[in-house]
Write an enzyme that holds these catalytic residues in place. Structure first.
Site, mmCIF file in Angstrom:
data_model
loop_
_atom_site.group_PDB
_atom_site.id
_atom_site.type_symbol
_atom_site.label_atom_id
_atom_site.label_comp_id
_atom_site.label_asym_id
_atom_site.label_seq_id
_atom_site.Cartn_x
_atom_site.Cartn_y
_atom_site.Cartn_z
ATOM 1 N N ASN A 1 74.415 -41.424 -27.349
ATOM 2 C CA ASN A 1 75.639 -41.196 -26.582
ATOM 3 C C ASN A 1 76.219 -39.867 -27.049
ATOM 4 O O ASN A 1 75.696 -39.219 -27.957
ATOM 5 C CB ASN A 1 76.625 -42.367 -26.785
ATOM 6 C CG ASN A 1 77.776 -42.324 -25.799
ATOM 7 O OD1 ASN A 1 77.568 -42.143 -24.603
ATOM 8 N ND2 ASN A 1 78.999 -42.463 -26.277
ATOM 9 N N LYS A 2 77.287 -39.462 -26.406
ATOM 10 C CA LYS A 2 77.956 -38.189 -26.701
ATOM 11 C C LYS A 2 78.037 -37.926 -28.201
ATOM 12 O O LYS A 2 78.344 -38.816 -28.986
ATOM 13 C CB LYS A 2 79.369 -38.252 -26.111
ATOM 14 C CG LYS A 2 80.230 -37.046 -26.349
ATOM 15 C CD LYS A 2 79.645 -35.779 -25.801
ATOM 16 C CE LYS A 2 79.316 -35.895 -24.332
ATOM 17 N NZ LYS A 2 78.222 -34.963 -23.932
ATOM 18 N N ASP B 1 74.253 -43.099 -23.141
ATOM 19 C CA ASP B 1 73.376 -42.317 -22.272
ATOM 20 C C ASP B 1 71.976 -42.894 -22.227
ATOM 21 O O ASP B 1 71.269 -42.742 -21.228
ATOM 22 C CB ASP B 1 73.348 -40.856 -22.713
ATOM 23 C CG ASP B 1 74.637 -40.172 -22.300
ATOM 24 O OD1 ASP B 1 75.640 -40.334 -23.013
ATOM 25 O OD2 ASP B 1 74.653 -39.534 -21.224
ATOM 26 N N ARG C 1 78.645 -35.917 -14.357
ATOM 27 C CA ARG C 1 78.155 -36.281 -15.689
ATOM 28 C C ARG C 1 78.398 -37.776 -15.893
ATOM 29 O O ARG C 1 79.041 -38.425 -15.076
ATOM 30 C CB ARG C 1 78.839 -35.458 -16.766
ATOM 31 C CG ARG C 1 80.302 -35.240 -16.465
ATOM 32 C CD ARG C 1 81.243 -35.305 -17.603
ATOM 33 N NE ARG C 1 81.123 -36.488 -18.397
ATOM 34 C CZ ARG C 1 81.721 -37.654 -18.138
ATOM 35 N NH1 ARG C 1 82.474 -37.852 -17.079
ATOM 36 N NH2 ARG C 1 81.568 -38.683 -18.948
ATOM 37 N N GLY C 2 77.872 -38.273 -17.011
ATOM 38 C CA GLY C 2 77.930 -39.703 -17.254
ATOM 39 C C GLY C 2 76.633 -40.298 -16.735
ATOM 40 O O GLY C 2 76.276 -40.103 -15.567
ATOM 41 N N ALA C 3 75.917 -41.013 -17.611
ATOM 42 C CA ALA C 3 74.582 -41.489 -17.249
ATOM 43 C C ALA C 3 74.559 -42.255 -15.919
ATOM 44 O O ALA C 3 73.712 -41.974 -15.062
ATOM 45 C CB ALA C 3 74.010 -42.332 -18.393
ATOM 46 N N ARG D 1 68.797 -33.074 -16.971
ATOM 47 C CA ARG D 1 69.378 -33.597 -18.223
ATOM 48 C C ARG D 1 68.337 -34.479 -18.895
ATOM 49 O O ARG D 1 67.996 -35.545 -18.357
ATOM 50 C CB ARG D 1 70.629 -34.472 -17.983
ATOM 51 C CG ARG D 1 71.824 -33.857 -17.322
ATOM 52 C CD ARG D 1 72.692 -32.915 -18.123
ATOM 53 N NE ARG D 1 73.079 -33.169 -19.486
ATOM 54 C CZ ARG D 1 74.231 -33.738 -19.875
ATOM 55 N NH1 ARG D 1 75.081 -34.192 -19.011
ATOM 56 N NH2 ARG D 1 74.516 -33.853 -21.161
ATOM 57 N N GLN E 1 85.656 -33.754 -22.745
ATOM 58 C CA GLN E 1 85.707 -34.750 -21.668
ATOM 59 C C GLN E 1 86.795 -35.799 -21.930
ATOM 60 O O GLN E 1 87.345 -36.368 -20.992
ATOM 61 C CB GLN E 1 84.353 -35.466 -21.519
ATOM 62 C CG GLN E 1 83.225 -34.595 -20.984
ATOM 63 C CD GLN E 1 82.438 -33.933 -22.105
ATOM 64 O OE1 GLN E 1 82.938 -33.757 -23.205
ATOM 65 N NE2 GLN E 1 81.211 -33.539 -21.816
#
Lengths: 348, 348
Positions: free
Chosen positions: A247-248, A237, A46-48, A89, A196
């Site tokens: 973003n998150k 993201d 995960r994480g762009a 995603r 996370q």
């Protein structure tokens, strides 16, 4: 100190399984595209930026698995692989950037043989991997100037080594500040629903010996009001052309709270996270995820299994709440639309 | 429909064990003060009004357990009981109000025999119980006017039947609106770390057939920005004379976010939650609870067991962010210091 989060080894894509951290450090070994796409969907990677690099290796994986010799069949095989990865995603733009760059290899070189194209794909995936490592360090070096001695910085989710190949975006700023000998602390929002922050950011910062305090997301406002927080640093993201930032989920909340408490709010993101084809945040698709993520955590149920849930994975922070962006090309301040275009749209 | 959360029966204080909801409905039967104080500390009974009523029964419990006949020994016994209960939760002011009212019985009637004082204590505890039931319904009736047809209201923690004897403060407003035939929905913040929203509020509202959607605390801002939320309703643990309000951690965050999004923010609290001896929020002690509450989620570990944590159980919302208070004496609007005093300080 930084073991890569995602890398190519012995004909497979290898990933640290982030759903099992911090309790177990296990690897996911993806020998086929389906395993990789599932790993992206399940957030094992995960994480762009990390997803972008993984997608590059995903095309390489599809490429090495192709056993024919005809370019037309090879191109169709690669197109299907790109399509499969794109569906994993919807919000992380790095994924689409990488797929576009990969596609340019086959659409731009019809004269290549299958073997030549395979080599080009391999070289490109490796270059994306290496570029991400370099870019993170450059962002860290630009961003660490925003950390002052004695500061406590707040962060959300995990914009760290685990969200990139190996250094991080927002946490990379902290690693660079630490390397410069600065004394500072970090408050980490736990980041519901998948935690996370609690699971990954605390683990990373403890390993890097950066003092870190874990809080629930709902405690950020009280921490700001008490004067504990000097600045907020987050990853992204996808950033639209005007600076609106997906973003998150919870990032927008922190941005509003930071504005209210007059605390600077910084977004740390590589150029590959910027999407200049999307003019504003309203054009960014927001992934909604399973209700079960909110009903409980890792098998521990809180609400009943039939509770109705709203579970957007991301939110959009409007550009007006962002003090500056930290990119590999420097710190970019408002007016953001103009300055982002000027700094990032040219080839540097 | 509303089974009491806390009541006296067969010489014992009986409580619904709220740590086990919604998965199991079990009772804690407190035949001694230690069990009751532990139940308060462990949040088996929680919510400022319910804690107040439980404390009244706690003094009754101590009183019935006293087997002597001398007033001096009895008074000392009761003082110790009050001291023991006072130590269980430092923020909820109803607890201290009730203990003060109970103490007035023995300090104010030195001429009573032990038997007379026992009867007075029993009558007082029963009156506090009955009063709470009535007060909640009156608050509901005043507050339901703030609910408009088609509205979605946001709430945090559990300010419901489970936080009172049986009807609730903020959720009582919803029950009264429902009884009036209004159509509306509720978004419930899950309320980390102990998830009273996910566990208790969703359970209560589903039973009452009020449509409820569960969100993580970090999603409230995005819900407000999307236009989903028409008003915020919360309970309170202690309100200072100027209107500053201590409530579950995360309430202050919602108040700032509501202000930013121009959404009314209402606090629903009985007169017994107001502390006119404390002039402002800075005088309210904030309980800090165990780090393990934040490190994990219902027994599932998220962060490592040695992660440093900040875990304030409450925050203070300054009066300027509060649109109005809903009390049993009506809806009280700014200027709050003046209007709260006028409405609540006299005997009505």
């Amino acid at each position: 100190m930084f073991k890569p989060t995602v890398y190519w080894s012995q004909g497979a894509v290898k990933l640290i399984d982030q759903t099992r951290l911090p309790h177990r450090t296990t690897m996911v070994i993806c020998r086929d595209l389906k395993t990789l796409a599932t790993a992206i969907r399940r957030l094992q990677v995960r994480g762009a930026p990390a997803i972008g690099v993984a997608a590059g290796f995903g095309i390489q994986l599809a490429s090495t698995r192709f056993k024919g010799s005809g370019r037309r069949a090879f191109d169709r095989h690669l197109e299907r692989a790109a399509y499969h990865l794109a569906a994993s995603r919807p919000t992380a733009v790095n994924l689409f950037h990488v797929l576009d760059e990969m596609k340019a290899l086959w659409t731009g070189a019809p004269e290549f043989s299958v073997a030549q194209l395979k080599r080009a794909i391999q070289a490109k995936a490796a270059a994306l991997y290496e570029e991400n490592r370099q870019v993170c360090r450059r962002m860290g070096d630009h961003g660490e100037r925003l950390i002052s001695d004695g500061m406590t910085a707040l962060t959300i989710c995990n914009a760290g080594a685990l969200a990139t190949v190996d250094y991080g975006t927002a946490l990379g700023v902290f690693y660079s500040a630490k390397a410069k000998g600065k004394r500072f602390e970090v408050f980490a929002c736990e980041t519901r629903p998948l935690l996370q922050g609690a699971r990954l950011t605390v683990w990373e910062l403890e390993r890097a010996k950066v003092p870190v305090t874990l809080i629930c997301d709902s405690m950020a406002a009280a921490a700001m009001r008490s004067g504990k927080i000097g600045a907020v640093f987050t990853g992204a993201d996808r950033v639209a052309a005007n600076g609106d930032t997906a973003n998150k989920i919870g990032t927008y909340s922190l941005a509003v709270l930071a504005k209210y408490h007059k605390i600077p709010f910084y977004v740390v993101a590589p150029r590959s996270t910027f999407d200049f084809r999307t003019s504003s945040g309203s054009g960014i698709p927001i992934e909604e995820r399973s209700a079960d993520e909110v009903r409980g955590f890792q098998g521990a149920a809180a609400a009943s299994a039939r509770a109705r849930v709203w579970n957007p994975a991301f939110d959009v922070t409007p550009a007006r709440l962002i003090t500056a962006f930290v990119t590999e090309r420097g710190v970019i301040v408002p007016p953001l639309k103009k300055n982002l275009k000027r700094a990032l749209c040219g080839h540097g």
